[in-house]
Design an enzyme around this catalytic site. Sequence first.
Site, mmCIF file in Angstrom:
data_model
loop_
_atom_site.group_PDB
_atom_site.id
_atom_site.type_symbol
_atom_site.label_atom_id
_atom_site.label_comp_id
_atom_site.label_asym_id
_atom_site.label_seq_id
_atom_site.Cartn_x
_atom_site.Cartn_y
_atom_site.Cartn_z
ATOM 1 N N GLY A 36 40.194 24.657 -8.051
ATOM 2 C CA GLY A 36 40.989 24.206 -9.202
ATOM 3 C C GLY A 36 42.015 25.240 -9.611
ATOM 4 N N TYR A 141 30.098 15.053 3.483
ATOM 5 C CA TYR A 141 30.733 14.856 2.175
ATOM 6 C C TYR A 141 30.201 13.573 1.536
ATOM 7 C CZ TYR A 141 34.236 13.295 -1.210
ATOM 8 O OH TYR A 141 34.847 12.817 -2.341
HETATM 9 N N1 NAD Z 1 41.050 12.879 -4.880
HETATM 10 C C1 NAD Z 1 40.555 11.724 -4.468
HETATM 11 O O1 NAD Z 1 41.294 10.856 -3.959
HETATM 12 C C2 NAD Z 1 39.083 11.419 -4.630
HETATM 13 C C3 NAD Z 1 38.582 10.255 -4.023
HETATM 14 C C4 NAD Z 1 37.218 9.981 -4.175
HETATM 15 C C5 NAD Z 1 36.400 10.798 -4.940
HETATM 16 N N2 NAD Z 1 36.919 11.930 -5.493
HETATM 17 C C6 NAD Z 1 36.008 12.799 -6.271
HETATM 18 O O2 NAD Z 1 36.642 13.163 -7.475
HETATM 19 C C7 NAD Z 1 36.274 14.487 -7.859
HETATM 20 C C8 NAD Z 1 37.521 15.284 -8.210
HETATM 21 O O3 NAD Z 1 38.394 15.330 -7.088
HETATM 22 P P1 NAD Z 1 39.788 16.076 -7.143
HETATM 23 O O4 NAD Z 1 40.699 15.380 -6.209
HETATM 24 O O5 NAD Z 1 40.201 16.270 -8.550
HETATM 25 O O6 NAD Z 1 39.385 17.498 -6.499
HETATM 26 P P2 NAD Z 1 39.821 18.978 -6.963
HETATM 27 O O7 NAD Z 1 39.410 19.891 -5.842
HETATM 28 O O8 NAD Z 1 41.234 18.995 -7.403
HETATM 29 O O9 NAD Z 1 38.903 19.225 -8.239
HETATM 30 C C9 NAD Z 1 37.554 19.582 -8.171
HETATM 31 C C10 NAD Z 1 37.336 20.662 -9.217
HETATM 32 O O10 NAD Z 1 35.945 20.949 -9.313
HETATM 33 C C11 NAD Z 1 35.749 22.356 -9.302
HETATM 34 N N3 NAD Z 1 34.399 22.576 -8.743
HETATM 35 C C12 NAD Z 1 33.931 22.148 -7.541
HETATM 36 N N4 NAD Z 1 32.643 22.472 -7.424
HETATM 37 C C13 NAD Z 1 32.274 23.111 -8.564
HETATM 38 C C14 NAD Z 1 31.064 23.671 -9.031
HETATM 39 N N5 NAD Z 1 29.960 23.671 -8.290
HETATM 40 N N6 NAD Z 1 31.032 24.234 -10.263
HETATM 41 C C15 NAD Z 1 32.163 24.259 -11.036
HETATM 42 N N7 NAD Z 1 33.338 23.742 -10.646
HETATM 43 C C16 NAD Z 1 33.393 23.165 -9.420
HETATM 44 C C17 NAD Z 1 36.898 22.910 -8.467
HETATM 45 O O11 NAD Z 1 37.201 24.267 -8.725
HETATM 46 C C18 NAD Z 1 38.033 21.974 -8.881
HETATM 47 O O12 NAD Z 1 38.705 22.447 -10.033
HETATM 48 C C19 NAD Z 1 35.475 15.079 -6.688
HETATM 49 O O13 NAD Z 1 34.121 15.087 -7.044
HETATM 50 C C20 NAD Z 1 35.718 14.106 -5.546
HETATM 51 O O14 NAD Z 1 34.593 13.989 -4.709
HETATM 52 C C21 NAD Z 1 38.234 12.278 -5.338
#
Ligand code: NAD
Length: 319
Positions: A36, A141
């Site tokens: 992030g 995943y």
């Molecule tokens: N982007 C997509 O199209 C999409 C599609 C399906 C599902 N998702 C789900 O949505 C969620 C968010 O996705 P995104 O695209 O915003 O990803 P992203 O990588 O931008 O955001 C994830 C955030 O979570 C934080 N993080 C991860 N693991 C952590 C932990 N153990 N403790 C504290 N912080 C943690 C990261 O630092 C990051 O800021 C995810 O769980 C992902 O699986 C996303």
Amino acid sequence: MKHLVIGGAGYIGGVCVEKLIERGDAVVVLDHLGTGHRENVHPNAIFIQGEKGDSKLLDKIFSEHKIDTVLDFAGLIQVGESVKKPSKYFQNNFCQGVSLLDSMRRNGVDKIIFSSTAAVFGNPKTVPITEEADKSPINPYGESKYFFELAIKRYAEAYDLKYTIFRYFNACGATIMSKEQHINESHLIPLIFQAVKGERANIAVFGTDYETTDGTCIRDYVHIEDLISAHLAAIKYMEKSFRNEFNLGNGSGYSVKEVINAVEKITGKKVPVVFADRREGDPARLIASSEKAKKELGWSPKYPKIEQIIESAWSAELR
Ligand SMILES: NC(=O)c1ccc[n+]([C@@H]2O[C@H](COP(=O)([O-])OP(=O)(O)OC[C@H]3O[C@@H](n4cnc5c(N)ncnc54)[C@H](O)[C@@H]3O)[C@@H](O)[C@H]2O)c1
């Protein structure tokens, strides 16, 4: 109302924080900043850097703040990396999630909204994909997210946890404050933008012989503001309905070629494309049925057209 948004420095979580604060809710953000960005976090949110599986830290947060709902966006999201490093994915997305649920139990916090994914369905037998479709993830995943869905449901049965599971298809687009900027980007629209801006040589289109209108894969794209409006509706809905799961998509898909054409139209620039063989495990069509979210949450996407999504994402690139 005060909420804990875990992963609130990421792309989707960051927009959720922005929208919660805009409507007057208080927000605590927990994020380890592994993928992030600190600047994604709205200045009016309380920011805490740390792991969602850190029980001591969670106990402290829950004792200092009266949290109504936990929104868990914190996940590692790279399918390819998950195949090479399954331990990292199961630890982060599943084991840390279970620790979070235990911290919630210990502290009497009983509502969670969890960001799951279309990847829990693997190669679906039918599209549009409904909530009841077989869950058969084909990579670590998808498995890590599915295992956590199962844990949430078991905790609901045994400990009265209230939950909403959202399965996103492809989140995209931008808001005034946030844009999609993943480390090691793997999503189509930002990758096409990189090609348009000359930051990568080209965009590879994997497979042109699928049984689709133009031979390229079809995916369901949802504007980030639409995704988050479903979460805001769910916070309210969970006051009367305690165990919910929804697929979130537009219900209609766009092919890779259609997305590229739309980028060319909106940016006025040619996208350098190379055509490559199919990738293993890429289904021809992944489209959500969002009928249940529409019926129960009263949700409907405000930006269903790919042009609207790309316009918002491109204006954020130009800011
Ligand atoms: N982007 C997509 O199209 C999409 C599609 C399906 C599902 N998702 C789900 O949505 C969620 C968010 O996705 P995104 O695209 O915003 O990803 P992203 O990588 O931008 O955001 C994830 C955030 O979570 C934080 N993080 C991860 N693991 C952590 C932990 N153990 N403790 C504290 N912080 C943690 C990261 O630092 C990051 O800021 C995810 O769980 C992902 O699986 C996303």
